[in-house]
Scaffold this motif. Structure first.
Motif, PDB file in Angstrom:
ATOM      1  N   ASN A  71     -52.744 -22.039 -29.456  1.00 60.64           N
ATOM      2  CA  ASN A  71     -51.637 -23.250 -29.756  1.00 60.64           C
ATOM      3  C   ASN A  71     -50.696 -22.924 -28.887  1.00 60.64           C
ATOM      4  O   ASN A  71     -49.746 -21.735 -28.907  1.00 60.64           O
ATOM      5  N   SER A  72     -50.113 -23.844 -27.787  1.00 53.48           N
ATOM      6  CA  SER A  72     -49.054 -23.624 -27.095  1.00 53.48           C
ATOM      7  C   SER A  72     -47.693 -23.528 -27.968  1.00 53.48           C
ATOM      8  O   SER A  72     -46.554 -23.321 -27.108  1.00 53.48           O
ATOM      9  N   GLY A  73     -47.561 -24.248 -28.954  1.00 55.13           N
ATOM     10  CA  GLY A  73     -46.247 -24.504 -29.464  1.00 55.13           C
ATOM     11  C   GLY A  73     -45.945 -25.900 -28.881  1.00 55.13           C
ATOM     12  O   GLY A  73     -46.422 -26.418 -27.890  1.00 55.13           O
ATOM     13  N   LEU A  74     -45.048 -26.451 -29.524  1.00 55.78           N
ATOM     14  CA  LEU A  74     -44.573 -27.896 -28.780  1.00 55.78           C
ATOM     15  C   LEU A  74     -43.471 -27.433 -27.568  1.00 55.78           C
ATOM     16  O   LEU A  74     -42.676 -26.668 -27.788  1.00 55.78           O
ATOM     17  N   HIS A 117     -45.215 -32.244 -26.229  1.00 52.96           N
ATOM     18  CA  HIS A 117     -46.708 -32.154 -26.444  1.00 52.96           C
ATOM     19  C   HIS A 117     -46.926 -30.698 -26.883  1.00 52.96           C
ATOM     20  O   HIS A 117     -46.114 -29.741 -26.362  1.00 52.96           O
ATOM     21  N   ASN A 118     -48.211 -30.431 -27.063  1.00 58.97           N
ATOM     22  CA  ASN A 118     -48.635 -29.161 -27.313  1.00 58.97           C
ATOM     23  C   ASN A 118     -50.226 -29.304 -26.950  1.00 58.97           C
ATOM     24  O   ASN A 118     -50.560 -30.306 -26.842  1.00 58.97           O
ATOM     25  N   VAL A 119     -50.579 -28.113 -26.552  1.00 59.36           N
ATOM     26  CA  VAL A 119     -52.319 -27.799 -26.458  1.00 59.36           C
ATOM     27  C   VAL A 119     -52.636 -27.025 -27.715  1.00 59.36           C
ATOM     28  O   VAL A 119     -52.362 -25.825 -27.810  1.00 59.36           O
ATOM     29  N   ALA A 120     -53.248 -27.500 -28.425  1.00 62.62           N
ATOM     30  CA  ALA A 120     -53.854 -26.873 -29.677  1.00 62.62           C
ATOM     31  C   ALA A 120     -55.375 -27.016 -29.927  1.00 62.62           C
ATOM     32  O   ALA A 120     -55.678 -28.130 -29.810  1.00 62.62           O
ATOM     33  N   GLU A 173     -64.525 -16.126 -24.547  1.00 60.65           N
ATOM     34  CA  GLU A 173     -65.712 -16.198 -25.163  1.00 60.65           C
ATOM     35  C   GLU A 173     -66.339 -17.392 -24.895  1.00 60.65           C
ATOM     36  O   GLU A 173     -65.685 -18.469 -24.628  1.00 60.65           O
ATOM     37  N   VAL A 174     -67.619 -17.407 -24.823  1.00 62.97           N
ATOM     38  CA  VAL A 174     -68.714 -18.275 -24.390  1.00 62.97           C
ATOM     39  C   VAL A 174     -68.695 -19.491 -25.627  1.00 62.97           C
ATOM     40  O   VAL A 174     -68.559 -18.967 -26.645  1.00 62.97           O
ATOM     41  N   GLY A 175     -68.502 -20.566 -25.458  1.00 61.84           N
ATOM     42  CA  GLY A 175     -68.548 -21.504 -26.418  1.00 61.84           C
ATOM     43  C   GLY A 175     -67.951 -22.922 -26.056  1.00 61.84           C
ATOM     44  O   GLY A 175     -67.292 -23.025 -24.856  1.00 61.84           O
ATOM     45  N   VAL A 176     -67.542 -23.643 -27.054  1.00 58.88           N
ATOM     46  CA  VAL A 176     -67.040 -25.150 -26.630  1.00 58.88           C
ATOM     47  C   VAL A 176     -65.511 -25.044 -27.504  1.00 58.88           C
ATOM     48  O   VAL A 176     -65.576 -24.397 -28.645  1.00 58.88           O
ATOM     49  N   ASN A 177     -64.688 -25.456 -26.690  1.00 58.13           N
ATOM     50  CA  ASN A 177     -63.209 -25.489 -27.143  1.00 58.13           C
ATOM     51  C   ASN A 177     -62.693 -27.105 -27.317  1.00 58.13           C
ATOM     52  O   ASN A 177     -61.958 -27.130 -26.180  1.00 58.13           O
ATOM     53  N   ASP A 178     -62.665 -27.606 -28.270  1.00 60.33           N
ATOM     54  CA  ASP A 178     -62.253 -29.147 -28.129  1.00 60.33           C
ATOM     55  C   ASP A 178     -60.599 -28.778 -28.721  1.00 60.33           C
ATOM     56  O   ASP A 178     -60.234 -27.849 -29.296  1.00 60.33           O
ATOM     57  N   TYR A 179     -59.913 -29.431 -27.914  1.00 54.48           N
ATOM     58  CA  TYR A 179     -58.330 -29.316 -28.056  1.00 54.48           C
ATOM     59  C   TYR A 179     -57.620 -30.618 -28.145  1.00 54.48           C
ATOM     60  O   TYR A 179     -58.243 -31.755 -27.774  1.00 54.48           O
ATOM     61  N   VAL A 180     -56.479 -30.496 -28.623  1.00 53.39           N
ATOM     62  CA  VAL A 180     -55.599 -32.076 -28.654  1.00 53.39           C
ATOM     63  C   VAL A 180     -54.027 -31.600 -28.539  1.00 53.39           C
ATOM     64  O   VAL A 180     -53.811 -30.562 -28.474  1.00 53.39           O
TER      65      VAL A 180
END
Length: 196
Positions: A72-75, A59-62, A89-96
């Motif tokens: 991006n964590s890399g695999l 898995h990764n976290v990107a 930073e203030v804001g929204v961070n969608d990740y997959v």
């Protein structure tokens, strides 16, 4: 004037050290079918999120293209493996997880100056299984006590808790709306549960 500058610099240094010590690391499990609320947090700038692999798949976290910050964590492969990122930073961070983006996704929302009650409330996950009558509550903070009230404010049950996961049996309660008050140290929040 020189003394005032030194006092101002000292105040800035003291303020910086105070804010550095107030930062928190949050842990999230990361594996197949972990998504939505189970993979989402609301934190402050300077807080760190650490993901822990709960299966042996790669898995990764990107971050997605719309995220405020790019990461991006890399695999990474191996149950128990971890990767962390400090959000600034203030804001929204969608990740997959890019290899499993349809079943592994979440959002890290970074907001300025959250109170301990706000952090506690915004990072709760709860659900009532209507078939079994079991209420499951998961928190990022270890919970101390859970109290269930009817709408008249009369306590229906009180449960001592000493972990980040609580399970409460609602099966003996009649159909209706209940308020659940949850405490963790000095933090507390109340949420509504409907039993059908």
């Amino acid at each position: 004037m020189k003394n005032l500058l030194h006092l101002g610099a000292l105040f800035i240094l003291l303020n910086a050290s105070i804010s550095l010590t107030a930062q928190t690391t949050y842990n999230l499990d990361w594996g197949l079918n972990i998504n939505g609320a189970a993979a989402s947090l609301t934190i402050e700038p300077g807080d760190t999120v650490e993901w822990t692999w709960v299966d042996n798949l790669q898995h990764n976290v990107a971050s997605t293209a719309s995220a405020q910050e790019s990461f991006n964590s890399g695999l990474i492969q191996g149950q128990g493996s971890t990767w962390s990122y400090t959000f600034t930073e203030v804001g929204v961070n969608d990740y997959v997880c890019t290899p499993h983006s349809s079943s592994m996704f979440g959002t890290i929302t970074v907001e300025q100056a959250l109170s301990i009650d706000e952090k506690f409330a915004r990072n709760l996950v709860f659900s009532l299984n209507q078939n079994t009558g079991r209420l499951m509550v998961q928190s990022l903070m270890s919970m101390d006590e859970l109290v269930v009230y009817n709408l008249l404010g009369v306590p229906q049950m009180r449960v001592g808790v000493s972990s980040k996961l609580a399970e409460v049996d609602f099966s003996a309660l009649v159909t209706g709306v209940y308020l659940v008050k949850l405490k963790s140290g000095n933090a507390q929040t109340t949420f509504k549960v409907v039993k059908r």
